[in-house]
Structure formats: C-alpha cells, structure tokens
Design an enzyme around this catalytic site. Structure first.
Site, short mmCIF file in Angstrom:
data_model
loop_
_atom_site.label_atom_id
_atom_site.label_comp_id
_atom_site.label_asym_id
_atom_site.label_seq_id
_atom_site.Cartn_x
_atom_site.Cartn_y
_atom_site.Cartn_z
N ASN A 1 -2.70 19.66 0.07
CA ASN A 1 -3.82 18.99 0.73
C ASN A 1 -3.54 18.72 2.21
O ASN A 1 -4.39 18.94 3.07
CB ASN A 1 -4.09 17.67 -0.01
CG ASN A 1 -5.27 16.95 0.57
OD1 ASN A 1 -6.34 17.53 0.70
ND2 ASN A 1 -5.08 15.71 0.95
N THR B 1 -5.13 13.01 6.20
CA THR B 1 -3.74 13.10 6.68
C THR B 1 -3.60 14.28 7.64
O THR B 1 -3.02 14.15 8.73
CB THR B 1 -2.77 13.23 5.49
OG1 THR B 1 -3.08 12.22 4.54
CG2 THR B 1 -1.34 13.07 5.94
N LYS C 1 4.80 2.49 8.55
CA LYS C 1 3.65 3.35 8.87
C LYS C 1 2.37 2.51 9.04
O LYS C 1 1.62 2.70 10.00
CB LYS C 1 3.46 4.37 7.75
CG LYS C 1 2.45 5.43 8.03
CD LYS C 1 2.19 6.29 6.79
CE LYS C 1 3.47 6.99 6.30
NZ LYS C 1 3.20 7.88 5.13
N LYS D 1 5.40 2.17 -2.82
CA LYS D 1 5.34 3.57 -3.24
C LYS D 1 5.62 3.64 -4.72
O LYS D 1 6.29 2.76 -5.27
CB LYS D 1 6.40 4.39 -2.50
CG LYS D 1 6.14 5.88 -2.53
CD LYS D 1 5.11 6.27 -1.49
CE LYS D 1 4.91 7.74 -1.37
NZ LYS D 1 4.27 8.07 -0.08
N LYS E 1 0.84 -1.20 0.00
CA LYS E 1 0.00 0.00 0.00
C LYS E 1 0.86 1.24 0.00
O LYS E 1 1.79 1.34 0.81
CB LYS E 1 -0.87 0.00 1.28
CG LYS E 1 -1.84 1.15 1.34
CD LYS E 1 -3.08 0.85 0.55
CE LYS E 1 -3.99 2.02 0.34
NZ LYS E 1 -3.53 2.96 -0.71
N SER F 1 -7.43 5.48 3.88
CA SER F 1 -7.32 4.68 2.65
C SER F 1 -7.77 3.24 2.94
O SER F 1 -8.44 2.61 2.12
CB SER F 1 -5.87 4.63 2.16
OG SER F 1 -5.60 5.74 1.33
N1 GLU Z 1 0.75 9.06 0.27
C1 GLU Z 1 0.24 8.95 1.60
C2 GLU Z 1 1.35 8.57 2.56
O1 GLU Z 1 2.51 8.81 2.32
C3 GLU Z 1 -0.98 8.03 1.67
C4 GLU Z 1 -0.76 6.62 1.25
C5 GLU Z 1 -2.01 5.79 1.11
O2 GLU Z 1 -3.08 6.25 1.44
O3 GLU Z 1 -1.88 4.64 0.66
O4 GLU Z 1 1.10 8.08 3.64
#
Ligand code: GLU
Length: 435
Positions: free
Chosen positions: A234, A203, A95, A107, A71, A371
């Site tokens: 955002n 976030t 995370k 990523k 993810k 998410s």
């Molecule tokens: N890009 C965001 C992060 O760095 C969200 C990632 C997601 O929702 O999968 O945590």
C-alpha cells in the site's frame, strides 16, 4: 568488524538517549520514555479449517500517552517480536509528535505469516485478538490501525468484534460514546464502515509531499530525478504512483520476492495491474501493456538499494540499509517510508557521504496524520471530502517538514536528529503541564 546489533528496540533507545542528552531533556521524562507504559502479550488460539487448534502470539505495546490516546498500527508478520513492537511503539510516540497530532504511541502485532492462513482463519485470528484487547483499547484509550500485511478488511473485523464486546450484556467495558464514536476505536477502516477518504493513499502521499517540499528547498526539479522504491504494498505503490504523476522517473520497484529495473522508467499503475494478473513483478516488464517499456531487468531487493538513482525509497521493513550495504547506495536522497529501514551504523556511513535522509518519523507520518482525521470525523460525526483530506495533509506535512528543516539548519544536525528534537520538545512541553 564487529557484527552490528540491529535489535530495533536497542537502536531506538540509543537514539532517544543521544537526543535527550543533546537537548537536556528532563531526566524524569527520559526515564518515562525509556520503557513503555504497558506491554500486553497474549496467546491467540484458533481452530483451523482442518479442525486442528493452533495458537499464535499477539502483542500490544502502549508506549506513551502524554500527547493523547495511544496510537499505532497492527502488523501480521512471521518476524514480529516483542522488541520489534516496542521499538515501533516508541517510533509512533515520536512520529505523532513530529506531525503534530494529539496522539501518543503504541503498536501491535501477531507473529504469523498471514499468507499461510485462509480468509476464515485470518478473520478468526483477528476476532480473538480484538477480544483479548477489548478492555485495553478504545477511542480515548488506544487506537489501532493498519500496518505491514493488515488492511481495511482486517480493521473492519477488529471493530466488529470490539463493538460486540462493548455492547454485550456481560461487558466489562463501560463507555458513554455513541455508536458512531465507538468506530473511532480503529482507523484505516473501509469508507462505508466509518473510514476516511484518502486514508489508503495517505502514507505514500504524505511521503510525496515531504519529498516535494525538501526538493523545493534544495532547488531541485522533480522532473529531472529518478527514484527506486523498495516495497510495492500500500505504501510503496501509492508513493510510486504520486512520483510518477509528478514526472519523477520511477526506474525500479520491488515486492517481498523480487524487483524490476526499467532504466527508461515504468508506470506503477500498469505494473500493479500486471503483477495482479501474472502473479509476479518480473512477469511484467516485457509482457502485455507494460512491454512498451524496453530493457526491463529482473533484480533482487538487495540490488534495488544499490541502483544509480537520485532518490531511494525503502518502503517495506526495518534494517534493510546496514553497515554492509550503506556504502554501496548511490542515491543522494533517501525517503524512509518504512519504519526503521536504516541501522544506526548505516546512518553514520550515509552522513559521511552526504546522503540526505528524510527520516521515517517525518516521511511516513502521513498515515497516522489521516488516521487522526478519521478519528476526528468519527468523534464529531463529520465526513470530509478526499480533496479536503489531501489539502489538510499537504499543509500538515509541509509544516512538519519546515519545523524539522529549520531545527536542522539552526542546530547543524541531520534531519533525523532534528525530527527527534522537534518531537521530544513537543512531548516535554505537554508533559511539563502534568507535573
Ligand atoms: N502503521 C502506520 C505507521 O506506522 C500507521 C499508524 C496509524 O495510522 O495509527 O505509521
């Protein structure tokens, strides 16, 4: 002084090894986490509006899936590199473990300045990327989301092309999922395309909940505090807005070009509306409706980090607080809403001056948490209200903050080290069942 090596991948691995040693992580698991499971580098040729062909480079790094499907977001930025994406994928693995959602880490990114492309070109670029990734992603395999310079519209294009690939006669992607479930291939979608209510704010709001919980533990009153937020996208915007509503004085914000400092405090909502109208932040601090806030001053992004505030919130890119400026920061608390904004050397300097850092892998985990709620709603054909999403997010952020806080006190380590300990122990527990 030797120049700092701020390669994010090296930095992230240094941290991993240090914590692994501290908690005697199984060396086999350590070896597994030291390299991503899979790296995809792909070339992305598109036809520009003027008829010329331009080729971009895209990456997807699937770091680890012990806890669940890979993810992580996709960023469009000129600085995107393989090592950056690898680090960001690793940070997603930890995370997701800290916030306790059943996902692993990945990523993606494209090395591009999206502002240099027309909407049509950006859509084409996203379609090609989705086509190239179609066989590597999926609701139960790897689930992209927004990140720097990507948004629900871009997520919609990703899904659209993915669905086309999966459903085409020649498709090599086999799936038994329903149409609704297929939408779970990407999160951060528009609500009418299967997105979750509350994902846009998630976030910033999650960071706000984590901060409130820490202030409560410290016995501090938010209404007595000032905050500066770097990054007005955002994440930074919503964080500033939630701080403001709570009565925390937002004295500075900045975007990628410049910042504004208003000692008496500014209204983020009005500032955003004004920025949209004037095209630049500094056009705002004494123009029109925001003019009632006097003594506004134009500052640089760098100045913002050194302002005399109680709370500093880097909410843009990595490596902004370094060995060079860490000693000049004045905030007592730093809430890391960006991924990796503080270098390892800077972290040491901040620890020496007793600055409390609420680390990225906890502070900005509200995004991936919602998410997960979006993914879950798609997979189970449910639709949750915004109130419900916010209530669940608050509870989950507070629980994660408690877990990290407790380990930090028990072991006498920083919140960052404690967050890594919580994460690696969770991953190890799940991993043991597989071995
Ligand atoms: N890009 C965001 C992060 O760095 C969200 C990632 C997601 O929702 O999968 O945590």
């Amino acid at each position: 002084m030797a120049t700092e090596d701020n390669n994010p991948w090296k930095r992230s691995q240094e941290k991993l090894r240090a914590i692994a040693k501290k908690i005697h992580l199984d060396p086999l698991l350590l070896a597994e986490l030291e390299e991503p499971d899979r790296i995809i580098t792909t070339s992305l040729p598109i036809r520009l509006d003027n008829g010329n062909i331009q080729t971009f480079t895209g990456y997807r790094v699937q770091h680890n899936n012990v806890l669940g499907p890979y993810k992580g977001g996709i960023r469009y930025h000129p600085q995107v590199s393989m090592d950056e994406v690898k680090a960001l994928a690793f940070w997603m693995t930890v995370k997701c473990a800290v916030i306790n959602v059943p996902f692993g880490g990945s990523k993606g990114g494209i090395t591009v300045d999206p502002k240099s492309l027309s909407e049509n070109e950006l859509r084409e670029l996203t379609y090609v990327f989705s086509r190239k990734l179609a066989r590597a992603i999926g609701p139960e395999i790897d689930v992209p989301a927004p990140d720097v310079n990507t948004n629900p519209t871009i997520m919609g294009w990703l899904v659209e092309e993915y669905e086309k690939q999966v459903k085409s006669q020649k498709s090599k992607v086999k799936t038994s999922l329903t149409d609704n479930q297929l939408k779970a291939v990407v999160t951060g979608k528009q609500v009418d395309q299967g997105g979750s209510l509350g994902r846009t704010e998630a976030t910033g709001l999650g960071g706000f909940y984590a901060l409130m919980h820490v202030l409560k533990k410290l016995g501090l009153n938010p209404k007595d505090m000032t905050v500066a937020v770097q990054g007005f996208g955002n994440v930074g915007y919503y964080a500033a807005e939630f701080f403001y509503k709570e009565g925390i004085k937002v004295v500075a914000v900045s975007d990628s070009k410049e910042g504004i400092y208003v000692k008496e405090g500014l209204n983020p909502d009005k500032t955003l509306a004004c920025k949209k109208e004037k095209g630049m932040l500094s056009g705002c601090y004494c123009i029109g409706s925001v003019c009632d806030v006097k003594n506004g001053k134009q500052i640089t992004n760098k100045d913002l980090l050194e302002l005399p505030v109680d709370i500093l919130v880097p909410a843009a890119l990595e490596n902004v607080i370094t060995a060079e400026n860490a000693a000049n920061t004045k905030a007592k608390i730093i809430l890391e809403l960006a991924n990796g904004p503080i270098t390892i050397e800077a972290d040491t300097i901040l620890a020496q001056k007793d600055t409390m850092v609420i680390p990225d892998i906890l502070a900005n985990s509200g995004g991936v948490c919602v998410s997960y709620y979006e993914w879950y709603q798609n997979m189970h054909n449910e639709k949750w209200t915004k109130e419900d999403v916010f209530k669940k997010l608050k509870k989950q952020m507070e629980e994660a903050t408690n877990d990290v806080w407790t380990i930090s006190k028990e072991k006498g380590v920083s919140l960052r080290d404690a967050a890594y300990i919580v994460a690696l122990q969770r991953i190890q527990n799940a991993w043991k069942h597989e071995h």
